[in-house]
Design a protein around this motif. Structure first.
Motif, mmCIF file in Angstrom:
data_model
loop_
_atom_site.group_PDB
_atom_site.id
_atom_site.type_symbol
_atom_site.label_atom_id
_atom_site.label_comp_id
_atom_site.label_asym_id
_atom_site.label_seq_id
_atom_site.Cartn_x
_atom_site.Cartn_y
_atom_site.Cartn_z
ATOM 1 N N GLY A 1 -4.228 -40.233 -32.243
ATOM 2 C CA GLY A 1 -3.409 -40.672 -30.916
ATOM 3 C C GLY A 1 -1.852 -40.562 -31.040
ATOM 4 N N TYR A 2 -1.401 -40.640 -32.233
ATOM 5 C CA TYR A 2 0.185 -40.584 -32.230
ATOM 6 C C TYR A 2 0.728 -39.106 -32.315
ATOM 7 C CZ TYR A 2 0.038 -45.401 -33.779
ATOM 8 O OH TYR A 2 -0.215 -46.877 -33.789
ATOM 9 N N ILE A 3 -0.439 -38.199 -32.913
ATOM 10 C CA ILE A 3 -0.100 -36.816 -32.983
ATOM 11 C C ILE A 3 -0.191 -36.237 -31.446
ATOM 12 C CG2 ILE A 3 -1.012 -34.632 -33.637
ATOM 13 C CD1 ILE A 3 -2.176 -35.893 -36.075
ATOM 14 N N MET B 1 3.654 -47.565 -40.460
ATOM 15 C CA MET B 1 4.948 -47.429 -39.803
ATOM 16 C C MET B 1 5.017 -47.206 -38.370
ATOM 17 S SD MET B 1 7.139 -47.496 -41.963
ATOM 18 C CE MET B 1 8.832 -47.067 -41.634
ATOM 19 N N LEU B 2 3.862 -46.434 -37.725
ATOM 20 C CA LEU B 2 3.887 -46.034 -36.296
ATOM 21 C C LEU B 2 3.445 -47.240 -35.684
ATOM 22 C CD1 LEU B 2 2.439 -42.363 -36.740
ATOM 23 C CD2 LEU B 2 4.656 -43.097 -35.581
ATOM 24 N N SER C 1 9.231 -41.505 -35.386
ATOM 25 C CA SER C 1 8.402 -40.626 -35.387
ATOM 26 C C SER C 1 7.947 -40.378 -37.079
ATOM 27 C CB SER C 1 9.051 -39.466 -34.861
ATOM 28 O OG SER C 1 10.060 -38.915 -35.834
ATOM 29 N N ALA C 2 6.883 -39.940 -37.293
ATOM 30 C CA ALA C 2 6.368 -39.836 -38.691
ATOM 31 C C ALA C 2 5.880 -38.256 -38.827
ATOM 32 C CB ALA C 2 5.314 -40.644 -38.965
ATOM 33 N N VAL C 3 6.017 -37.966 -40.155
ATOM 34 C CA VAL C 3 5.437 -36.562 -40.688
ATOM 35 C C VAL C 3 4.543 -37.016 -41.793
ATOM 36 C CG1 VAL C 3 5.788 -34.497 -41.676
ATOM 37 C CG2 VAL C 3 7.610 -35.541 -40.321
ATOM 38 N N ILE C 4 3.230 -36.441 -41.488
ATOM 39 C CA ILE C 4 2.158 -36.630 -42.566
ATOM 40 C C ILE C 4 1.929 -35.040 -43.312
ATOM 41 C CG2 ILE C 4 1.071 -38.655 -41.761
ATOM 42 C CD1 ILE C 4 -1.225 -36.571 -40.242
#
Length: 216
Positions: A59-61, A31-32, A39-42
């Motif tokens: 990297g996204y975090i 998705m990212l 934005s995303a939540v894991i």
């Protein structure tokens, strides 16, 4: 295609995406990486599994586009999240997660077992299922349930609730059902009580009726 690639093909753009029971975090990465979410939540109940996803998405975090939460189900997820993916765990576990938390605005679920129970739970709460199908990665069969929180105005037959509305017209489903029939016929070769034998024979008869269209 592998299981994760097929799952990702069902995902659509949204503002915030949550990958619950994320394991490696591959769906959030998809998705990212493809800019399908802002934005995303894991999230995962296992800190060890979550570390794998945090490494993949570091990297996204660090850029602020992804947040990692070690939590049970949806307990660390905001109810306003756009889409929730839960894959690779049992249908009963997904039902518990939703019952303890909330039914997302939109969702993609891939239960490893008890898909019928999850489907009945969602339909019973007015969810509209936009994709309710089965697929294979060449080794195993998987049921996928995609939908939105509100808008169900469709009727479901017993077979639809048991196997999925879209599955019934899918050639992959016929392969799956024939495999299940053959498996149950194999069970009948074993020693068992008369009651158990009758139950299995009735199950075979029902599945053969679904194959023929009689029970659809």
């Amino acid at each position: 295609m592998d299981r994760i690639s097929i799952l990702c093909s069902y995902l659509e753009p949204c503002k915030t995406f949550a990958d619950v029971a994320c394991d490696h975090g591959y769906c959030a990465e998809y998705m990212l990486k493809n800019n399908l979410c802002e934005s995303a939540v894991i999230a995962d109940i296992s800190s060890k599994s979550l570390e794998k996803a945090k490494t993949l998405l570091s990297g996204y975090i660090s850029s602020g586009r992804c947040r990692a939460v070690c939590c049970d189900g949806l307990k660390g997820i905001d109810g306003s999240v756009g889409c929730v993916m839960i894959a690779g765990i049992g249908g009963d576990e997904i039902i518990k997660i939703l019952s303890d938390g909330f039914i997302p605005q939109s969702f993609v679920f891939q239960p490893m077992k008890n898909h019928s129970a999850l489907r009945k739970f969602l339909v019973g709460r007015g969810c509209k299922l936009t994709a309710d199908d089965v697929f294979t990665d060449g080794k195993n069969y998987y049921f996928l349930i995609k939908g939105v929180r509100h808008g169900n105005n469709e009727s479901y037959t017993e077979a639809c609730l048991k196997y999925g509305k879209d599955s019934l017209g899918n050639p992959v489903f016929r392969q799956y059902l024939q495999t299940e029939i053959d498996k149950k016929k194999g069970y009948l070769q074993r020693e068992m009580s008369r009651e158990s034998r009758c139950i299995i024979e009735d199950e075979i008869k029902y599945m053969q009726g679904v194959l023929s269209g009689e029970n659809c």
